[in-house]
Design an enzyme around this catalytic site. Structure first.
Site, PDB file in Angstrom:
ATOM      1  N   ARG A 129     -37.452   3.522 -25.983  1.00 37.68           N
ATOM      2  CA  ARG A 129     -37.459   4.939 -25.613  1.00 37.68           C
ATOM      3  C   ARG A 129     -37.886   5.095 -24.159  1.00 37.68           C
ATOM      4  O   ARG A 129     -38.256   6.186 -23.737  1.00 37.68           O
ATOM      5  CB  ARG A 129     -38.390   5.730 -26.547  1.00 37.68           C
ATOM      6  CG  ARG A 129     -39.874   5.456 -26.391  1.00 37.68           C
ATOM      7  CD  ARG A 129     -40.668   6.385 -27.304  1.00 37.68           C
ATOM      8  NE  ARG A 129     -42.083   6.431 -27.021  1.00 37.68           N
ATOM      9  CZ  ARG A 129     -43.027   5.810 -27.716  1.00 37.68           C
ATOM     10  NH1 ARG A 129     -42.678   5.049 -28.743  1.00 37.68           N
ATOM     11  NH2 ARG A 129     -44.295   5.941 -27.415  1.00 37.68           N
ATOM     12  N   ASN A 130     -37.850   3.988 -23.412  1.00 33.41           N
ATOM     13  CA  ASN A 130     -38.275   3.984 -22.015  1.00 33.41           C
ATOM     14  C   ASN A 130     -37.244   3.284 -21.142  1.00 33.41           C
ATOM     15  O   ASN A 130     -36.448   2.483 -21.634  1.00 33.41           O
ATOM     16  CB  ASN A 130     -39.614   3.241 -21.872  1.00 33.41           C
ATOM     17  CG  ASN A 130     -40.764   3.996 -22.476  1.00 33.41           C
ATOM     18  OD1 ASN A 130     -41.024   5.139 -22.121  1.00 33.41           O
ATOM     19  ND2 ASN A 130     -41.466   3.359 -23.409  1.00 33.41           N
TER      20      ASN A 130
END
Length: 377
Positions: free
Chosen positions: A188-189
């Site tokens: 998610r990064n």
């Protein structure tokens, strides 16, 4: 095709050419609409719709469907009492988003209530309202609607959706590439260098890596979807062999459920056709709600999963070893370590300072620094 079977043995398809009509139309959120599409495409196999009461209660109590198949994150539609009554009477209900047309039909099978506190404790390991998953659960409507769905109309393409892949597409892509062992990487990064090292380490013993960033609702302070995707494109284009990595987006919201979400992530990647998934430190965690390796430890309770996890400790750059390494391979004290922290990276970017090459590749740093608002508000 890759050798691994979908979760439950069969890849679900709930796509249909029929019109999305019904006696009643209900509007749902964009994130829930994504999950209806995920059901239809088999990303959530073996689910064919929203959970029945028996399945829901079994997931909450045991982390398994009523059939005993592993499943840890409830996929549900919540409505108020008035809507629940109307849906039960209607039987077939058309689903739409606030801005879009009717796109699916829900065949209502049952309506039931649920215990929000028990659900929060089971899925998130806490009832603390500061946990984003708990806060969402406590704010849900009182009634859940179970039933199969039929999906009829996909949303229009956008710059991010064009990277979305169905399990049929990923399995064909892996097969066409000649891959028999495929390692999934959930993120998610944007990719800091430690993530790259995790992926490339797995490539030394596997045929390919499927980089599968999560696109959807996230908490304030997380990176924006377009920043994540553009960063991965830059990294893969500049640092990966062309035949060893495939990039595809997964459109669903982050639940921040730590270990329970790690199992959920593994199941989805098995449906994509991956044989393995990387589970790193604090996978799907938030704050200090989970111990650093809880997401790895939970897999001992799910030995019947077909997809196999790959566990890695945290990577860092050692100025004595002159390489990226981890505690298993490096004997040197912390004074020689360049720690790679998402929190540290965000702080530097907020201050307008480009992270060093020990944290971000320059091409990735350029992408992030080029965005006026790289974070979710």
């Amino acid at each position: 095709m890759t050798a691994i079977d979908p979760h439950g043995g069969k890849l679900v398809s709930r796509m249909t050419q029929k019109a999305a009509g019904g006696a009643l139309t209900v509007t749902i959120s964009d994130d829930l609409a994504n999950d209806v599409e995920n059901i239809a495409d088999g990303i959530f196999s073996p689910l064919e719709g929203f959970l029945s009461q028996a399945d829901f209660e079994s997931v909450v109590k045991r982390g398994r469907l009523a059939s005993d198949l592993p499943w840890t994150v409830p996929i549900v539609l919540d409505v108020d009492k008035e809507t629940a009554t109307k849906m039960k009477q209607a039987g077939d209900v058309a689903l739409k988003t606030a801005q879009g047309p009717e796109f699916a039909v829900l065949h209502v099978e049952e309506v039931y209530t649920f215990d929000k506190q028990a659900t929060s404790q089971s899925v998130y390991g806490t009832t603390d309202q500061n946990h984003p998953g708990v806060a969402k659960t406590l704010s849900m409507n009182e009634y859940l609607v179970g039933g199969k769905i039929d999906y009829t109309v996909r949303p229009g393409d956008d710059p991010i959706r064009k990277y979305r892949m169905t399990p049929e597409q990923t399995r064909k892509a892996f097969s066409d590439a000649g891959w028999k062992s495929v390692v999934a990487f959930q993120t998610r990064n944007p990719p800091h260098v430690a993530h790259e090292m995790l992926q490339k380490t797995s490539l030394t013993t596997h045929d390919g890596v499927f980089v599968n960033p999560l696109i959807g609702k996230k908490k304030s302070g997380d990176f924006a979807d377009d920043v994540i995707l553009e960063s991965y494109i830059a990294m893969i284009d500049n640092y990966y062999p062309k035949n060893r990595c495939i990039l595809g987006t997964l459109h669903t919201e982050m639940r921040y459920a730590g270990p329970k979400e790690a199992i959920h992530h593994a199941i989805m990647r098995q449906n994509y056709g991956c044989t393995n998934i990387i589970i790193g430190r604090d996978h799907a965690g938030v704050g200090k709600y989970y111990s650093p390796f809880a997401a790895q430890e939970i897999f001992s309770d799910y030995t019947d999963l077909v997809i196999e996890p790959i566990f890695f400790p945290a990577f860092y750059y050692c100025r004595k070893c002159l390489t990226f390494t981890n505690e298993r391979a490096c004997p040197h004290s912390p004074e020689f370590h360049e720690q790679i922290s998402g929190t540290k990276m965000r702080s530097m970017i907020d201050a307008g300072q480009a992270p060093s090459e020990f944290i971000l590749r320059p091409e990735v740093s350029k992408v992030i620094m080029g965005h006026k608002k790289p974070f979710v508000d």
